[in-house]
Design an enzyme around this catalytic site. Structure first.
Site, mmCIF file in Angstrom:
data_model
loop_
_atom_site.group_PDB
_atom_site.id
_atom_site.type_symbol
_atom_site.label_atom_id
_atom_site.label_comp_id
_atom_site.label_asym_id
_atom_site.label_seq_id
_atom_site.Cartn_x
_atom_site.Cartn_y
_atom_site.Cartn_z
ATOM 1 N N GLU A 314 22.864 39.971 -18.774
ATOM 2 C CA GLU A 314 23.452 40.762 -19.855
ATOM 3 C C GLU A 314 23.218 42.261 -19.597
ATOM 4 O OE1 GLU A 314 21.421 40.231 -23.521
ATOM 5 O OE2 GLU A 314 23.036 41.033 -24.761
ATOM 6 N N HIS A 315 21.940 42.652 -19.464
ATOM 7 C CA HIS A 315 21.610 44.056 -19.184
ATOM 8 C C HIS A 315 21.017 44.178 -17.785
ATOM 9 C CE1 HIS A 315 20.927 43.474 -23.584
ATOM 10 N NE2 HIS A 315 21.679 44.549 -23.660
#
Lengths: 413, 413
Positions: A314-315
């Site tokens: 995601e990040h």
């Protein structure tokens, strides 16, 4: 690496009967409407109300709350609003139409999605950043109606939350969460308007429900627990990266944070630092639990990049010299944070891209919430000389055995 | 394996519903991989093969087929390719990055979706237009791998189909359809590569399966039978509109076509024309069956527009003076065809916008297949002065009780 996948798989395996529960709730709401809603609010949320109207707040109330807050706070709220909106406006594309001067005028009409519902997860508190991050991308194409659905357990709703909702042009807030409330928004009931699209993350129940709703309404994505991979060559003080671990891991006990490094010493240093500093964190109980999802990995940068592209986190934080080179090689990932000064926290709150980001490897095909999630593209065709079209169409219609297709073009002079 | 056999028996007995059948097939493929695939190919499609490789065609074969076709045909195929690509290229947006000269560099990186599968429905024939309409939008962002899945019953695959596949840069064709083959593409097997995204329409089984796959891969939309509404004020000869009815209704027995008009006489005229001309259509059996889905509606234009926006049809033909005014009022619809000369056939085949269009009112939130379906947007953030970010972040982290969030920003100098 395996560990991450296993964790995700385990998480997926746990809630076996969740799907059936969710299905039952949706079915009940579909059949009995608000009667079922009130029932579930009583027995799931423990709130006894006579009408759902008691939990609905309209713009008038939001406005009066906004008028009550201090000017200093207003300034902060507006600043955040403007910063986020500025980012998303860069993606704006307009309808277009082109005349090819031979035979066709064609184009694309971009319309807003008219009615939107944003789900803001909550509980003890409501996350104001989630209101911003869901609403702002939607505002660029100006939807006709925004409804916010959010659970609140303590029953106390601060002026700040209402003010932020007011600023973000929300038309109605339903202070009740869960699958039961979302189902009402999806199918429409007496007091709740049916929407066209549903966005925002939620727990397992909500995610299961969103998958079932998909097709009855549009949805953004199926998001799971938050993930962060930090790619670091070790020139940053380990205290800093430790705090990135804590800020990521305090989200909830399923959150995960990993360090990928080409510096073995740094890996050991960070390991001890994390356990040293952990004790001083206010949310240490949550962090301690979610720390089990963490991995510290040592390898060559190129190998690490390959793993990152496989995992599609995601990040991704890149704390490396020559970060530009590395960024070019990133193929699958939700959002990228570059350099020492850029903590993921800023991305969560104030910079621009929405923090509603695909997780669980789905960034291979999903994007973070953006303005295109809130508009639809309609092709437009107008023909003024159909000589060539006739030839090409008859070519296809013969092969496909759609003979009337051919006639419908031939009959036009 | 026993499991599969039992289920097949059940499939033959009929009373199981579609969803359970689809679930069983997907589960079997997930567990038994290509063994199950071969089993289902034998018992559903009636084809006895030893390895799935026998049904897979690679680019080399496609190229040699392309070399065999006539130059005239090559010219037609290329012309269609270029026309369609030109349209989609107008939607191209690039990655961007902006330095606000105060504190932030931010931007958006646009990456292709790496591996794509297009489903082309077939049976007695394969629809070449569907190959174009699925592939062309995907080609703008240059995917690494395109796989085409298509059923073929007669076992004869024309050079034209292979040439079109070659032109459309398809890497592999699997000439086997159904949920069983799609499941292999979604989960990956020994000889079949797992893809990231799945596009293209199919029958009920395929659509049910796509909903189940959503989240394991990306999908485009959940499309149902084709729809057309013709908005007409009666200045067009009813013969022409009749043929539009036939060309729409010959798609399949579930297709629907409606006339919306403000001219009562025209409505009656059309009614008799349709039944008169129907007898001369080659696909009259299908048309006769699908005609039951048709409606001829008389009302004021403004009321009709309201109904159209409520119904959100797949295709909308506007044969009206002052069509520009009307187009502006259209909010929900998949594709618009304007003026006398523009039959829907052209949109199906040669103009530009993909003919993979949302149906069943879903154009309220889905768009027709477009280039954004084949890329993902990744937010990029780089901060070089974090003074203001610190203030705003600490504001949020206090409310949200994410205390380490605040520290991770404070610790950065």
């Amino acid at each position: 690496m395996l560990n991450i996948k296993n964790n995700i798989l385990l998480l997926k395996k746990k809630p076996i009967n969740i799907k059936n529960k969710v299905k039952t709730i949706i079915k009940d709401i579909k059949i009995y409407g608000e009667f079922a809603l009130l029932y579930y609010i009583k027995f799931i949320d423990g709130i006894d109300i006579k009408s759902i109207k008691e939990l609905i707040i309209n713009r008038k109330t939001m406005k009066s709350s906004y008028n009550k807050i201090s000017n200093k706070k207003k300034k902060i709220l507006k600043e955040i609003y403007l910063r986020l909106k500025r980012y998303h406006f860069h993606n704006y594309v307009n309808s277009w139409q082109i005349n090819n001067n031979i035979d066709i005028i064609y184009g694309q009409k971009i319309n807003n999605i008219e009615k939107i519902c944003i789900y803001v997860p909550g509980g003890n508190t409501i996350y104001p950043s989630s209101i911003y991050m869901n609403c702002i991308p939607s505002l660029i194409y100006r939807p006709n109606f925004i409804c916010m659905v959010s659970p609140i357990k303590n029953g106390v709703i601060s002026n700040t939350i209402l003010s932020i909702s007011y600023l973000n042009k929300i038309n109605k807030i339903i202070f009740s969460g869960g699958v039961h409330t979302l189902s009402c928004v999806v199918f429409g009931t007496r007091n709740i308007i049916k929407v066209d699209k549903l966005t925002g993350p939620g727990n397992y129940y909500i995610t299961k429900a969103k998958k079932i709703f998909f097709g009855s309404v549009g949805i953004d994505m199926l998001a799971g627990p938050s993930e962060l991979i930090i790619l670091c060559d070790g020139f940053i003080h380990p205290n800093v990266i430790s705090y990135d671990f804590f800020s990521q891991l305090e989200h909830d006990i399923n959150a995960s944070c990993c360090l990928f490094t080409n510096n073995k010493k740094y890996l050991n240093l960070l390991y001890t630092k994390i356990y040293k500093l952990l004790l001083f964190q206010k949310n240490k109980k949550i962090i301690f639990k979610s720390l089990k999802n963490s991995i510290l990995l040592f390898n060559k940068i190129n190998n690490l990049l390959e793993i990152i592209n496989f995992l599609a986190p995601e990040h991704l934080m890149i704390c490396i010299k020559n970060s530009n080179k590395v960024v070019k090689k990133i193929k699958n990932c939700g959002a990228i944070f570059i350099s020492y000064k850029t903590t993921e926290t800023y991305g969560d709150y104030v910079i621009g891209p929405s923090h509603v980001i695909p997780t669980n490897s789905t960034s291979k095909y999903f994007s973070s919430l953006n303005i295109y999630d809130f508009c639809k593209k309609i092709g437009i065709i107008k023909i003024y000389n159909n000589k060539y079209c006739k030839i090409l169409s008859s070519f296809f219609s013969k092969i496909e055995k759609f003979f009337s297709h051919s006639f419908s073009s031939i009959i036009r002079k």
